[in-house]
Design a protein around this motif. Sequence first.
Motif, PDB file in Angstrom:
ATOM      1  N   MET A 593      24.776  82.869  13.831  1.00  0.00           N
ATOM      2  CA  MET A 593      25.660  83.489  12.846  1.00  0.00           C
ATOM      3  C   MET A 593      25.964  84.929  13.227  1.00  0.00           C
ATOM      4  O   MET A 593      25.087  85.657  13.718  1.00  0.00           O
ATOM      5  N   THR A 594      27.226  85.339  13.010  1.00  0.00           N
ATOM      6  CA  THR A 594      27.652  86.699  13.296  1.00  0.00           C
ATOM      7  C   THR A 594      28.767  87.064  12.328  1.00  0.00           C
ATOM      8  O   THR A 594      28.921  86.410  11.286  1.00  0.00           O
ATOM      9  N   GLU A 595      29.553  88.088  12.641  1.00  0.00           N
ATOM     10  CA  GLU A 595      30.665  88.504  11.789  1.00  0.00           C
ATOM     11  C   GLU A 595      31.936  88.591  12.613  1.00  0.00           C
ATOM     12  O   GLU A 595      31.901  88.887  13.815  1.00  0.00           O
ATOM     13  N   LEU A 596      33.057  88.330  11.952  1.00  0.00           N
ATOM     14  CA  LEU A 596      34.386  88.433  12.568  1.00  0.00           C
ATOM     15  C   LEU A 596      35.301  89.080  11.555  1.00  0.00           C
ATOM     16  O   LEU A 596      35.588  88.493  10.505  1.00  0.00           O
ATOM     17  N   ALA A 597      35.720  90.314  11.838  1.00  0.00           N
ATOM     18  CA  ALA A 597      36.588  91.078  10.923  1.00  0.00           C
ATOM     19  C   ALA A 597      35.956  91.195   9.535  1.00  0.00           C
ATOM     20  O   ALA A 597      36.634  91.064   8.515  1.00  0.00           O
ATOM     21  N   GLY A 598      34.629  91.408   9.507  1.00  0.00           N
ATOM     22  CA  GLY A 598      33.943  91.590   8.245  1.00  0.00           C
ATOM     23  C   GLY A 598      33.654  90.325   7.490  1.00  0.00           C
ATOM     24  O   GLY A 598      33.168  90.367   6.350  1.00  0.00           O
ATOM     25  N   ARG A 599      33.912  89.155   8.069  1.00  0.00           N
ATOM     26  CA  ARG A 599      33.684  87.877   7.409  1.00  0.00           C
ATOM     27  C   ARG A 599      32.648  87.085   8.205  1.00  0.00           C
ATOM     28  O   ARG A 599      32.508  87.264   9.419  1.00  0.00           O
ATOM     29  N   PRO A 600      31.930  86.138   7.550  1.00  0.00           N
ATOM     30  CA  PRO A 600      30.932  85.335   8.281  1.00  0.00           C
ATOM     31  C   PRO A 600      31.587  84.558   9.420  1.00  0.00           C
ATOM     32  O   PRO A 600      32.709  84.056   9.292  1.00  0.00           O
ATOM     33  N   ALA A 601      30.883  84.461  10.526  1.00  0.00           N
ATOM     34  CA  ALA A 601      31.394  83.734  11.684  1.00  0.00           C
ATOM     35  C   ALA A 601      30.243  83.021  12.370  1.00  0.00           C
ATOM     36  O   ALA A 601      29.073  83.355  12.176  1.00  0.00           O
ATOM     37  N   LEU A 602      30.581  82.013  13.169  1.00  0.00           N
ATOM     38  CA  LEU A 602      29.585  81.201  13.861  1.00  0.00           C
ATOM     39  C   LEU A 602      29.960  81.120  15.340  1.00  0.00           C
ATOM     40  O   LEU A 602      31.116  80.869  15.682  1.00  0.00           O
ATOM     41  N   ASN A 603      28.978  81.348  16.182  1.00  0.00           N
ATOM     42  CA  ASN A 603      29.189  81.254  17.618  1.00  0.00           C
ATOM     43  C   ASN A 603      28.974  79.800  18.041  1.00  0.00           C
ATOM     44  O   ASN A 603      27.866  79.272  17.974  1.00  0.00           O
ATOM     45  N   VAL A 604      30.052  79.136  18.469  1.00  0.00           N
ATOM     46  CA  VAL A 604      29.997  77.742  18.898  1.00  0.00           C
ATOM     47  C   VAL A 604      30.417  77.684  20.366  1.00  0.00           C
ATOM     48  O   VAL A 604      31.586  77.927  20.699  1.00  0.00           O
TER      49      VAL A 604
END
Length: 834
Positions: A593-604
């Motif tokens: 799990m990480t962030e993208l433009a201040g929103r939750p994101a997932l590294n796949v």
Amino acid sequence: MTPRDRLLKQFRDLVGVRLERINRAIVELDSGGNVETGRKALRELHGLKGEARMMGFDSINVLVHEMEELVKSSEPVSYSMSHDSADALLKSADAVMILSGLVASDDAPEVEKLVTWLRERTKSEQSQHGSSVPDPVVLPAVPKPASTPAQTPAPGTASAASQHASPPSAPSQPVPAPRFFTPIPLPTAALQGAASGATGAGSASRAGNPGATPSGGTASVSPGGQSQPMRPLAPNLSPQAPVRSGPPLSGPGAAASSAAQGPSVQPARPEPRADRSVRIDVSSLDLLTSAATNLTQVARRRELANGRRLGLARELAQLAREAEDLGPAGSAFAAKLNKAKDLAAALHREAKLLANEELRDLGQVVEEVQRVRMLPLSVLFEPYPRVVRDLARELGKEVDLVMDGEDTRADRAVVEALREPLLHLIRNALDHGLESRVDRVAAGKRPKGCLTLRASREGNRIVLRVEDDGVGLDTAMLRKVAVRRGFLDEMTATSLTEGQARDLIFLSGFSSREVATHISGRGVGLDAVRSAVQLLGGDVGVESAPGWGTIFEIRVPVSLTVAPLLFVKAGDETLALSATHVSRAVKLDLSAMTELAGRPALNVDGRVLPFCHLSSLLGLAPERPPTDGTLVLVVRSQGATAALAVERVLEERVQAILPLRGLLGRFGHLSGATTLADGRLAMVLAAAYLTAGAYGSLTARLPRTSERAQEVHRRRIMVVDDSPLTRELIAALLEAVGYDTISAADGAEAIHLLSTTQVDLVVTDLEMPGLDGLELTRQIKGHDTLNRLPVIILTTRGGEEDRKKGLAVGADGYITKGDLVRQDLVDVVKRLLG
């Protein structure tokens, strides 16, 4: 429909089919002579002339005869004709369309001027070829067309104009082209009729030798494999343009070579076979599709019933074992239970065998119905050679049109829905993409531009590519236009990637033209293309390299009636997604799990994707933190990819998709509905809206009321219908606008529920087994306490007598079903409930 009306309809369908073939042949002959194409045009013209004569269309008979003479006059030069002669033939074909009543027009064609123009062109072609001009042919005088094309003669009636008269003398000066109407595209019905008989038009071998190029511009047509190759595009584009082949061997030399081989044995002529094809009305085909779909759902419910029978047999066996432990008295009872168990098991086996046979036959029926629904894309491509030719000449450009993959087949609904989007892309390529002859020569390109239409099938998707070797897209210019027109500020425009900058052309109202014309510059077109493709559950993208060209790629499902669906659980709801948009499923690892433009994101797999729970995105549950091991679907659409968490994946199944109309059709994140095995309805989600919602571009929510609204008393409506699917659709419609619903399968069940449950309104079907809608209404209106309860009858029977019967028993509203989801029902309910 009277016999005369049926004949007229059949005649107009044939006119549409023949004119499509004639138009395409003329456009090909305009770009160079071809013996086979010329003979094909003559066959179609001769057949059309005979049909018009039999139906009593004297004006068409005379006009088509002159068209036939003009094509014959070019026979000495392999049917190669001038652009002016091709113009005369195409304008005359448009006139035939109006005269037949195939299309409506306020202005009747000037047949006499057209006949004079055709005769003048025939003399011109004969004089250029050095052939002798034949004596004037005695033809019927050209009849005066009726004031409206709808007034067509009865079949076989003789017109007063059928008396022989000398043709009008040709003027000494060339006759200019009459300007009384513009080229007319054939209506949809005519194009559908061409599917069974005209599929070969796109696959015949033709050689397009370019003729003289006037300053007005030209367009030549080649099916896949007969045009000069495009200049290579950028490495990531690399279209495979076919190479033009040489002309086929024909003429006296070929005949002499054949004769030199000596006498040959004539093969036995095969016995004539009866035509094994039949025409079927589109509405009948839709009815067959719907019936096959319903039978499939019934078969699935029967599978569930078989499972319950097996469960009953097992339960009886268990009871028998327990009864044996009760002693002598229990043994007798156990014997009876064992008999009941054996009977239940036998019923299960018999039902299973019958169900297997039924499923096998039903599978064949469904497969055959789907095959019949398929049309070759040659039906879609048929009008475009004429469109490209006329528009290229209007713009003063020279264009080779290459069409490849016309034998690719798709559902007729998909083919019809693609007609306008593809036309938009063709006009865009001609107006914006391809350069004029002077500009192309100055840029070191070949004088003629190349426009290519390619079609192919990849799995359950149809891929259409519109390629041009023009100027390409200038992303720097697109950024400036976006800032100047107020779409973006300068900082945002500068931060766009190349792909995002190219996608600016799909914005509503975006246009790089400062001056609007009837062709472009109005800010509509490409946004309409994307919207239309999204409605089909498809994607559209663009690739381009400045100076090398542009490729638009459309991907749509092969069929709108059935598709592979992935059923998932989101919250308490069972929903469906198009399986073609789901690339993979993974288990959530919190360390990714990480962030993208201040929103939750997932590294796949090294890609950072926006992440959210599907239930939260749809408003079914509040946002919650991710947990380890959650099932995540990787969903891709419109070039965007997102990671969506779901509670469970239930199954993947190829299943029918029901279209949403009326109120439910307004929810953009819903692409349709489908039925579950137990008869309940499940919504099919639009992948494009889900990915956009995950990126934060919009909020997609299922039709449901807010929590605050749920605290307030909601009106309850009873839906009475013996069809489970109809009950579900009506209930879904009413719940979408804020009502609670309860359902009953017939009038007797409704009466029972009304004695224990309070409702505010009843919506009932008219025809039901047992207690029907009329008797239910009569009993409600005659009841001491229920007589003030509003009742709406919703039925397929819309006759005046049926309506009077419904109102006579006290119904407060009577609505014809038509489509099951209708705004009419919502309006009547609101009026009755105040």
